[in-house]
Design a protein around this motif. Structure first.
Motif, PDB file in Angstrom:
ATOM      1  N   VAL A   1      34.680  39.257  36.318  1.00 35.80           N
ATOM      2  CA  VAL A   1      33.550  38.486  35.793  1.00 35.80           C
ATOM      3  C   VAL A   1      32.262  39.195  36.173  1.00 35.80           C
ATOM      4  O   VAL A   1      32.166  39.776  37.257  1.00 35.80           O
TER       5      VAL A   1
ATOM      6  N   SER B   1      31.505  32.152  43.872  1.00 32.54           N
ATOM      7  CA  SER B   1      32.051  32.871  42.713  1.00 32.54           C
ATOM      8  C   SER B   1      33.238  33.755  43.078  1.00 32.54           C
ATOM      9  O   SER B   1      33.556  34.697  42.358  1.00 32.54           O
TER      10      SER B   1
ATOM     11  N   MET C   1      36.045  35.058  40.765  1.00 36.69           N
ATOM     12  CA  MET C   1      35.913  36.230  39.899  1.00 36.69           C
ATOM     13  C   MET C   1      36.891  37.336  40.282  1.00 36.69           C
ATOM     14  O   MET C   1      37.108  38.265  39.507  1.00 36.69           O
TER      15      MET C   1
END
Length: 605
Positions: free
Chosen positions: A399, A407, A410
């Motif tokens: 990502v 995050s 990802m």
């Protein structure tokens, strides 16, 4: 935070709306493309309390922090149509700056959509791994299509951003690129087809970036050409028709293959570097990211990241290096918060460290790291160490988003079960290495005697006129009421005489005599502005009693003016007193009341 006031100050400091060619924002910064960079008043920007920092290279970057969206919205409201008009007096820029500006303008706006879709896909993989939602269900597949859409239709998103940058019709630009993605055309290309007996190369344009950019660049030139030669009565359909008629075939025959091959080669070069140098490439990039982020040069990596994700669905270098750097910033900040005796710095370091843990490093960089070289060295050590670990483990990202705790999904991989765990371990290595390095290197900086003197000094101002004292917010002029020039107070005069509110020196007398400035003995700059719009009187009814450079004492007469005649001419006589160079000063409350020149009305620390 008064977002409207902050926006007005920022816009004024970058040269006004007429100097703004393009405005966008990222997670913490306003990014201005300006017509004339020399008009930017960097010190004025830095003196705005809500501005964390300012950086100028290709763009003028104003670092705001978490409130950037709200400030951006207010700035956009203040920018008039003339801010987007063509200016023939643009400063000449080097080709490298122009290219980088183009790259940032095209790729930066893509990040939210790509990041949103990518995180959705990674969360779906996590749910599948945990047995909560199987990847064989229709629900999973539909949601996976949603997450994949930004990358699959990346050519259309690129068409929009490129058209916006080139200032051409975005819908026609999208139509030109959309022609490359139509299912029937894709089938024809797969089966092999000719255009006027010329073979058309079989290329899958989904997920591609560079063919779309070249397509829109050609269209932009054709649109401008046909707009010039087309009769106005048929322009609405003739220009887009002719542009599409030429753009799409040329893209299929020439530009598409060029862009496709360039993209393949571009990603191939990066992968070659990784294959050749391995973990050391990630480690070195991580260590130098503080300098790249400060200058905005990290944005030059966006085309590679997006191209790599579009073509292979994975990225090997930049996101791993970013994770190491981001978490190292956090480790360094938390080390400072423990080691420092400065309460203000400790508070800044804690909040900046938390922000960095979630992938937002600007508060840490501008609030702590670049202000203290020992912290910078420690962060670089931590980033290099963490980057080396992530590079050795060949951690892949799936990502395009700022890596951080929130995050981490990802790094979830269906084919590499240890990828996420290695990313988490790299996070820990980066944090610990940076924390230890900064803790060891940190040395408290003792405040200078001069700084202590300024901090402890209090200046008291008497009223410069006799009349009714009012807060600046009640002045019927946004420049003063919004405090765009600085803090201060206002007086509705009952007598046409302006006095020195403090000992100092006369610095300026405006040519129309309605305004003058002085500097106190402590260095505070004070601006007096008698009446609203009285510049239009062109000096009539005003008589300065001092000259520039003259030393004055508190209570000395500075300016005489005919109050009755100014009012008779229809002008509001309210007089503003502004402190123009002390945005960090603590200012006493101004209450409405009748005052004379002997009354103390204003104090600053």
């Amino acid at each position: 935070m008064n977002y409207k006031e902050v926006a007005a100050k920022i816009l004024k400091a970058v040269g006004g709306d007429e100097n703004v060619e393009h405005l966008e924002h990222c997670s913490t910064r306003l990014r201005f493309n300006l017509i004339d960079n020399s008009k930017v008043k960097v010190k004025d920007l830095e003196n705005i309390p809500e501005v964390i920092g300012v950086k100028q290279n290709v763009q003028c970057q104003v670092i705001i922090g978490n409130a950037v969206v709200e400030v951006y919205d207010e700035v956009k409201k203040l920018i008039s149509d003339k801010g987007t008009s063509v200016n023939n007096n643009k400063e000449k820029r080097k080709i490298g700056a122009i290219v980088l500006d183009f790259v940032i303008s095209v790729f930066q706006p893509l990040i939210p959509a790509i990041a949103g879709g990518g995180i959705l896909k990674s969360l779906l993989m996590l749910l599948n791994m945990l047995g909560i939602l199987s990847n064989t269900t229709s629900t999973y597949k539909i949601l996976n299509f949603v997450g994949d859409a930004p990358l699959y239709f990346l050519p259309l998103l690129v068409a929009i951003t490129t058209a916006n940058k080139m200032k051409v019709n975005p819908l026609v630009a999208v139509s030109a690129v959309a022609a490359l993605l139509t299912p029937n055309l894709a089938k024809m290309l797969g089966d092999g087809t000719l255009f006027f007996n010329i073979p058309v190369q079989n290329i899958n344009y989904a997920y591609q970036v560079f063919p779309a950019i070249l397509c829109v660049l050609l269209y932009s030139q054709l649109e401008k050409f046909f707009n010039k030669i087309s009769p106005k009565v048929i322009r609405s359909f003739f220009v887009p028709m002719m542009s599409l008629l030429i753009t799409v075939p040329i893209t299929l025959l020439v530009l598409g293959p060029i862009g496709y091959n360039f993209g393949q080669g571009f990603a191939g070069v990066i992968l070659f570097v990784f294959g050749k140098f391995g973990w050391i490439a990630v480690a070195i990039l991580a260590a130098f990211l503080p300098f790249m982020v400060v200058t905005g040069m990290h944005k030059a990596m966006i085309p590679y990241v997006i191209t790599s994700l579009g073509q292979s669905g994975r990225e090997l270098i930049y996101n791993a290096a970013s994770l190491a750097h981001n978490i190292s910033e956090a480790g360094g900040c938390f080390a400072v918060s423990i080691r420092t005796k400065d309460k203000a710095l400790r508070s800044t370091a804690v909040s900046a460290g938390i922000s960095a843990l979630f992938g937002i490093t600007e508060p840490a960089l501008y609030g702590v790291t670049i202000l203290h070289k020992r912290v910078l060295y420690g962060v670089m050590i931590g980033a290099f160490t963490g980057g080396a670990f992530l590079g050795v483990q060949a951690v892949e990202a799936y990502v395009a988003v700022g890596p951080g705790i929130a995050s981490l999904s990802m790094f979830i991989s269906e084919t590499l079960p240890n990828n996420l765990m290695n990313a988490i371990m790299g996070l820990g290595v980066s944090f610990v290495a940076s924390f230890i390095a900064v803790s060891v290197l940190w040395k408290e900086e003792a405040p200078s005697k001069e700084a202590e003197k300024v901090e402890n000094n209090k200046e008291k101002f008497n009223a410069p006129l006799e009349g009714e004292l009012i807060p600046l917010s009640e002045v019927k002029d946004e420049v003063f009421s919004n405090k765009l020039m600085g803090e201060g107070f206002a007086i509705i005069p009952s007598k046409g005489e302006l006095y020195a509110p403090i000992d100092g020196t006369i610095e300026m007398i405006f040519e129309t005599k309605h305004s003058l400035a002085m500097k106190s003995e402590e260095g505070t700059e004070i601006l007096f502005h008698v009446g609203l719009d009285t510049v239009n009187l062109k000096g009539k009814y005003f008589n300065p009693e001092v000259s520039v450079g003259k030393s004055v004492k508190k209570g000395d007469l500075l300016l005489s003016f005919d109050l009755d005649k100014i009012i008779a001419e229809g002008f509001d006589p309210v007089t503003a007193t502004i402190i123009t160079n002390r945005p960090d000063a603590k200012i006493g409350t101004v209450e409405s009341k009748k005052v004379t020149k002997k009354d103390n009305v204003f104090e600053i620390n």
